[in-house]
Design a protein around this motif. Structure first.
Motif, mmCIF file in Angstrom:
data_model
loop_
_atom_site.group_PDB
_atom_site.id
_atom_site.type_symbol
_atom_site.label_atom_id
_atom_site.label_comp_id
_atom_site.label_asym_id
_atom_site.label_seq_id
_atom_site.Cartn_x
_atom_site.Cartn_y
_atom_site.Cartn_z
ATOM 1 N N GLU A 1 0.710 -1.166 0.072
ATOM 2 C CA GLU A 1 0.083 -0.040 -0.103
ATOM 3 C C GLU A 1 0.815 1.329 -0.045
ATOM 4 O OE1 GLU A 1 -2.512 -0.179 3.316
ATOM 5 O OE2 GLU A 1 -3.610 -1.953 2.393
ATOM 6 N N LYS A 2 0.907 1.948 -1.024
ATOM 7 C CA LYS A 2 1.777 2.979 -1.196
ATOM 8 C C LYS A 2 0.971 4.282 -1.783
ATOM 9 C CE LYS A 2 4.643 0.895 -3.715
ATOM 10 N NZ LYS A 2 5.671 0.321 -4.687
ATOM 11 N N CYS B 1 -1.737 8.067 9.319
ATOM 12 C CA CYS B 1 -2.976 7.225 8.946
ATOM 13 C C CYS B 1 -2.434 6.049 8.874
ATOM 14 C CB CYS B 1 -3.714 7.891 7.947
ATOM 15 S SG CYS B 1 -4.319 9.516 8.394
ATOM 16 N N LYS B 2 -1.037 5.528 9.038
ATOM 17 C CA LYS B 2 -0.633 4.150 8.800
ATOM 18 C C LYS B 2 -0.578 3.785 7.313
ATOM 19 C CE LYS B 2 -1.318 2.247 13.382
ATOM 20 N NZ LYS B 2 -1.157 3.482 13.864
ATOM 21 N N VAL B 3 -0.270 4.588 6.658
ATOM 22 C CA VAL B 3 -0.217 4.506 5.191
ATOM 23 C C VAL B 3 1.174 4.900 4.613
ATOM 24 C CG1 VAL B 3 -1.155 4.480 2.724
ATOM 25 C CG2 VAL B 3 -2.462 4.368 4.641
ATOM 26 N N PRO C 1 0.952 3.148 -7.009
ATOM 27 C CA PRO C 1 0.302 3.659 -5.629
ATOM 28 C C PRO C 1 -1.264 3.098 -5.718
ATOM 29 C CG PRO C 1 0.519 5.390 -7.363
ATOM 30 C CD PRO C 1 0.984 4.206 -7.997
ATOM 31 N N ILE C 2 -1.828 3.116 -4.486
ATOM 32 C CA ILE C 2 -3.249 2.879 -4.323
ATOM 33 C C ILE C 2 -3.887 4.084 -4.507
ATOM 34 C CG2 ILE C 2 -2.913 0.831 -2.891
ATOM 35 C CD1 ILE C 2 -3.605 2.639 -0.645
ATOM 36 N N GLY C 3 -3.285 5.409 -4.254
ATOM 37 C CA GLY C 3 -3.899 6.492 -4.504
ATOM 38 C C GLY C 3 -2.675 7.606 -4.635
ATOM 39 N N ILE C 4 -3.225 8.733 -5.214
ATOM 40 C CA ILE C 4 -2.394 9.866 -5.766
ATOM 41 C C ILE C 4 -2.751 11.296 -5.070
ATOM 42 C CG2 ILE C 4 -1.343 11.197 -7.387
ATOM 43 C CD1 ILE C 4 -1.586 8.594 -9.390
ATOM 44 N N ILE C 5 -1.933 12.073 -4.445
ATOM 45 C CA ILE C 5 -2.483 13.379 -4.036
ATOM 46 C C ILE C 5 -1.697 14.410 -4.679
ATOM 47 C CG2 ILE C 5 -2.362 14.662 -1.908
ATOM 48 C CD1 ILE C 5 -2.678 12.345 -0.083
ATOM 49 N N CYS D 1 -9.289 5.036 -1.344
ATOM 50 C CA CYS D 1 -8.182 3.968 -2.064
ATOM 51 C C CYS D 1 -8.147 2.629 -1.469
ATOM 52 C CB CYS D 1 -6.899 4.719 -1.635
ATOM 53 S SG CYS D 1 -6.955 6.382 -2.235
ATOM 54 N N GLY D 2 -8.801 2.121 -0.393
ATOM 55 C CA GLY D 2 -8.960 0.790 0.150
ATOM 56 C C GLY D 2 -7.644 0.535 1.102
ATOM 57 N N ALA D 3 -7.103 1.572 1.591
ATOM 58 C CA ALA D 3 -6.192 1.125 2.383
ATOM 59 C C ALA D 3 -6.469 0.440 3.663
ATOM 60 C CB ALA D 3 -5.327 2.382 2.926
#
Ligand code: XMP
Length: 512
Positions: free
Chosen positions: A3-4, A25-27, A46-50, A192-194
């Motif tokens: 999970e990145k 948030c532990k990600v 990545p599981i999500g991008i900011i 993102c499903g983290a």
């Protein structure tokens, strides 16, 4: 790490904060320049991008842009401020300069949220958010719903929940935004499903395995200063490769009371080669008669390298030189782009003097809080991991004027009492840095029936987030009083105590 999260940096001032919030948030996340190629992004997986904020205006051709292909990856995106405007600009919306002051928002703003949006799930419908934008989303892109507004601005947040694209005009990463971290958590977990796999215990095990894999049966050398970063590196390497590690701890005689013994004791439980070099007389000889602060710093720096070099030669060939570089150093020096970072960046010139094959930096992806947490996981004592910063030249820049052993001993005792009394009342936990300074001023006093003519000691305590600016700390008078009475009674050579009530700027934290 499976999970990145990828944080694409568009030059905003709070980018490190976003990364810290995600890690809280532990990600796991990394900050990368906005120029990162699509290929590199796909590889990073990545599981999500900011998208971060930034000083530009998206409609200006010279402003930082993204490859529109990023919106085809099927990865959720959260755009913050400039990042929100980028989403709007790229997906058919319109961003314009705010026409009047009412649409240009700065500071704390009452905001109304649509809690049916996943980003705001479970949060209050009204809250304060921290705004800082001069541009305005005049037209929301197709497929997006408005999910937050303020009294002045109808378009504070947008969402296309089908594609997983979210944009907010305010800064959720800043403490002033109520529930900001909860919104980031919602993005990570709801969108993102983290699952939250980033923990220090996990990291410790992975880092130990990685060091073992890299070092194999090689030998590692580390200059251990006793500061938090080098101590945690030492503990990690000790755990990973045991006696293949040699730590050289140069005691220049300008440490705080008992400091050398404390550092040595902290590492006694590991089977490593711990070399403590008692170089006090060498340093004092070099410093004799020198009163100019920058010269003192230079003499100590040069002498340190000489001592370290001599010790390294005795150790013989080493394969790796370890360093305590941490993530803020990496972000600040090259936006996380490893190619930009010179291996010499954080080593004060050491590699020029020591023969080694490669540098290892096991903390290079960690923030300071995480380094401390890792230190705890590794079983380092709390006094080491929560230690306040201590300058490399040590007490040399806290003894104004020329340095002698007597002055250093006097200052050490007084500084110890100051720290001990602050700790007794828990003040040490609220202060960023606190220490005593031996001024070069003597004044007349009276003790018993006799006249004294002794040194004035200054006490300094500051509160700061980043040490670029600092507030002088409002330590209660009765605590200061106890400290003053104790020092004057217990430390020979001091008959007057003053408390420094200047902030930085205009003063600096240290006196020299
Ligand atoms: P100033 O005095 O510049 O201090 O406001 C800001 C922070 O930097 C530390 N500092 C030093 N650290 N070598 C160091 O390793 C130095 O020469 C030095 N001078 C200042 C200071 O203790 C504070 O944390």
């Amino acid at each position: 790490m499976k999970e990145k999260v990828l944080i694409l940096d568009f030059g905003g001032q709070y980018n490190q904060l976003i990364a810290r919030r995600v890690r809280e948030c532990k990600v796991y996340c990394e900050v990368k320049p906005y120029t990162m190629s699509m290929e590199a992004i796909r590889k990073f997986a990545p599981i999500g991008i900011i998208f971060t904020g930034g000083p530009g205006s998206v409609y200006e051709p010279s402003s930082p842009q993204v490859d529109p292909a990023i919106f085809q990856l099927g990865i959720p995106i959260l755009g913050i401020c400039y990042g929100c405007q980028l989403i709007a600009h790229n997906l058919g919306g319109q961003v314009t300069p705010a026409q009047d002051d009412s649409a240009r928002e700065y500071g704390k703003t009452v905001t109304y949220f649509d809690t049916a949006c996943k980003l705001f799930k479970g949060l209050p419908e009204t809250g304060i958010s921290w705004m800082s934008h001069g541009d305005y989303m005049a037209k929301v892109p197709g497929g997006f719903a408005l999910t937050a507004h303020s009294d002045a601005c109808p378009n504070v947040a947008i969402a296309d929940e089908t594609r997983g694209f979210y944009g907010v005009q305010y800064h959720p990463e800043v403490n002033h935004t109520e529930n900001g971290t909860a919104m980031i958590r919602n993005f990570l977990y709801e969108i993102c499903g983290a699952t939250g796999e980033w923990t220090m215990e996990d990291y410790k095990n992975r880092a130990i395995a990685a060091v073992r894999e890299k070092v194999k049966d090689g030998r590692v050398l580390l200059a251990l200063s006793g500061g938090v970063d080098s101590s945690v590196v030492a503990a990690l390497l000790a755990e990973a490769v045991g006696n293949q590690l040699t730590c050289v701890f140069v005691d220049h005689g300008l440490m705080r009371l008992h400091e050398g013994d404390e550092v040595e004791a902290a590492f006694a439980k590991w089977d490593i080669n711990f070399i403590r070099v008692d170089a006090e007389s060498r340093f004092l000889l070099k410093l004799a008669g020198e009163a100019e602060p920058e010269r003192k710093r230079k003499i100590i720096g040069e002498e340190f390298i000489r001592v370290f070099e001599e010790e390294a030669k005795k150790v013989g060939t080493v394969d790796f030189l370890a360093q305590g570089t941490i993530y803020p150093d990496i972000i600040e020096s090259g936006l996380g782009d490893a190619a930009v970072i010179k291996s010499h960046h954080n080593v004060g010139g050491l590699p020029d003097y020591v023969d080694f094959k490669e540098i290892i930096e096991p903390l290079r992806m960690l923030f300071k809080d995480e380094v401390r947490q890792l230190g705890r996981e590794l079983g380092l004592p709390e006094y080491l991991v929560s230690r306040q910063p201590f300058p490399g030249p040590g007490l040399a820049i806290r003894i104004i004027g020329d340095i002698t052993k007597d002055k250093a001993d006097t200052l050490r005792q007084a500084d110890f009492i100051f720290r001990e009394e602050l700790a007794k009342v828990g003040q040490d936990k609220c202060l960023s840095q606190y220490f005593a300074v031996l001024t070069n001023t003597r004044s007349v006093g009276v003790m018993g029936d006799g006249r004294t003519y002794d040194y004035t000691l200054a006490l300094r305590a500051v509160v700061t987030d980043d040490f670029m600016t600092a507030e002088w700390a409002r330590v209660p008078y009765d605590v200061l009083d106890r400290i003053s009475v104790r020092i004057v009674n217990e430390v020979k050579g001091i008959n007057r105590i003053v408390y420094d009530i200047t902030s930085k700027p205009p003063a600096t934290v240290e006196w020299e």
